[in-house]
Design an enzyme around this catalytic site. Structure first.
Site, short mmCIF file in Angstrom:
data_model
loop_
_atom_site.label_atom_id
_atom_site.label_comp_id
_atom_site.label_asym_id
_atom_site.label_seq_id
_atom_site.Cartn_x
_atom_site.Cartn_y
_atom_site.Cartn_z
N GLU A 44 4.40 9.16 3.87
CA GLU A 44 3.17 9.65 3.23
C GLU A 44 2.64 10.80 4.08
O GLU A 44 1.98 10.61 5.08
CB GLU A 44 2.13 8.53 3.11
N HIS A 54 -2.53 13.17 -2.24
CA HIS A 54 -3.48 13.89 -1.39
C HIS A 54 -3.47 15.37 -1.77
O HIS A 54 -3.12 16.23 -0.96
CB HIS A 54 -3.14 13.67 0.09
N HIS A 77 -1.11 6.45 -5.39
CA HIS A 77 -2.45 5.85 -5.55
C HIS A 77 -3.37 6.70 -6.45
O HIS A 77 -4.26 7.39 -6.00
CB HIS A 77 -3.10 5.48 -4.22
N ASP A 86 -1.38 -0.68 -0.58
CA ASP A 86 -1.78 0.38 0.37
C ASP A 86 -2.45 -0.27 1.59
O ASP A 86 -3.36 0.31 2.20
CB ASP A 86 -2.71 1.40 -0.29
#
Length: 400
Positions: free
Chosen positions: A134, A199, A220, A282
């Protein structure tokens, strides 16, 4: 993983891909599901587990997880990996993708070597099914709790070196609007690695291009990504809208009831459906631990956070800092908060993530010939037994 003697689960309410089968008998042997049928299947010499009418389903698959039980994968120790796997097995997880945070290249390379050793030793917890990197290729404006000092644009020399150093990287999340992100997506696809959008401050058009260049999953959904924005007079759809509009795009959601409140859980299910939505924890190191102070990332160099209201937050409470959810809580929330039927809620944490990760031939459903990864749980989604590869790794009550 060593396989013990065959196991027969009796008096089960089995959750298969199509339906529930009451008074079911399931036989496991050599790490696989050998037989499924009603009534009793006569197999001598088995360990018998009486499900007492409770549900038996495929083991839960967590595509995005950072830690639990007081440990984080970025601690970069074998002990941490094994403890996290054992912690989450108590809550029904049988497979997981250990997930990194943004970091220096050297830290990521160390993580890869630790993963290999931990994977060899892992006997008593959820199975590792490959690493999820990530970052560090993110939009600083959407960093969330990611440390901004490590965030950078995709660097071909860097990511090619990292990918060449390990066969265990299975997915990588990045912001598609960054310079070099399209070439990065194409390279990941050529290497058989799942590319995910995360992100990010991208607009709809960026995501369309990303999908054309190898990206297929929204990491997410809603968290650290753009929605509708205005530039001067004009509105632009963001990543959230793109994920809804692009039918072939999969999404994952943190269904802890905090990151996404009930209306958004319902909306994701209504528009993306169980077949395109994976439930993820997560989870950071605070999962399975009491509320209070904790650390996100490496326990020595990570970010101080506070756990309260069933979630991890930055100390100034300006942002969530990862969840403390466990897999059973995700399923429970989809059923109790979002009103999703149990078959579909289970699909979202078994069949769908297995397909997303390319494991549908081995995992994700209660099907003869697939891996003997199973969970036994009651109507409240309280886990009674977890089996990985045909071995009982957790039980809340003794086998008969």
């Amino acid at each position: 993983m060593e396989h013990n003697k065959p196991i027969k689960i009796v008096n089960a309410t089995a959750i298969t891909p199509q339906r529930m089968i009451k008074e079911c008998c399931i036989v496991l042997s050599d790490g696989k599901i050998l037989d499924i049928g009603t009534g009793n299947i006569d197999v001598p010499g088995t360990l018998v587990i009486d499900a007492q009418g409770q549900f038996v389903g495929p083991g839960f698959i967590d595509l995005h997880i950072h830690g639990g039980g007081g440990h984080d994968f970025m601690d970069n120790t074998v002990e941490a990996y094994l403890a996290i796997a054992e912690c989450h097995a108590r809550f029904g997880t049988t497979s997981m993708c250990p997930t990194t945070l943004t970091a220096e290249k050297e830290d990521l390379l160390k993580t890869l070597s630790i993963y290999e050793e931990a994977n060899r030793q892992n006997q008593n917890g959820a199975q590792f099914i490959g690493l999820h990197l990530e970052g560090p290729y993110f939009a600083v404006s959407q960093r969330g709790a990611q440390d901004p000092k490590y965030i950078r644009n995709p660097d071909p020399a860097e990511y090619q070196e990292i990918l060449a150093s390990s066969p265990h990287i299975r997915r990588w999340s990045a912001a598609p609007e960054l310079p070099g992100a399209m070439a990065f997506g194409r390279y990941l696809r050529s290497e058989g690695v799942l590319a995910a959008v995360a992100h990010t401050d991208a607009v709809y058009e960026d995501v369309v291009a990303a999908v054309e260049n190898g990206y297929s999953l929204a990491t997410h959904l809603y968290s650290s990504m753009s929605g509708v924005t205005r530039r001067a007079c004009f509105r632009y759809a963001g990543v959230i809208e793109a994920a809804y509009l692009i039918d072939e795009m999969d999404v994952e959601i943190i269904a802890d009831g905090v990151h996404l409140p009930t209306p958004l859980l319902k909306m994701v299910h209504k528009f993306k459906g169980a077949h395109r939505t994976a439930l993820i924890t997560d989870a950071m190191r605070g999962a399975g631990m009491p509320a209070g102070e904790s650390v996100l990332g490496n326990k020595e160099t990570g970010l101080k956070v506070i756990i309260e209201d069933g979630v991890a937050k930055l100390p100034d409470r300006s942002s969530f800092a990862g969840s403390v959810a466990t897999a059973d809580r995700l399923v429970r929330n989809m059923v109790q908060l979002a009103g999703v039927n149990l078959l579909e809620a289970i699909q979202m944490i078994t069949t769908t993530p297995a397909r997303i990760m390319g494991l549908q031939d081995r995992k994700g459903s209660l099907t003869i010939g697939k891996d003997a990864d199973l969970v036994i749980f009651d109507e409240g989604i309280n886990i009674r037994h977890t089996l990985v590869g045909g071995n009982v790794v957790y039980q809340s009550q003794p086998a008969s």
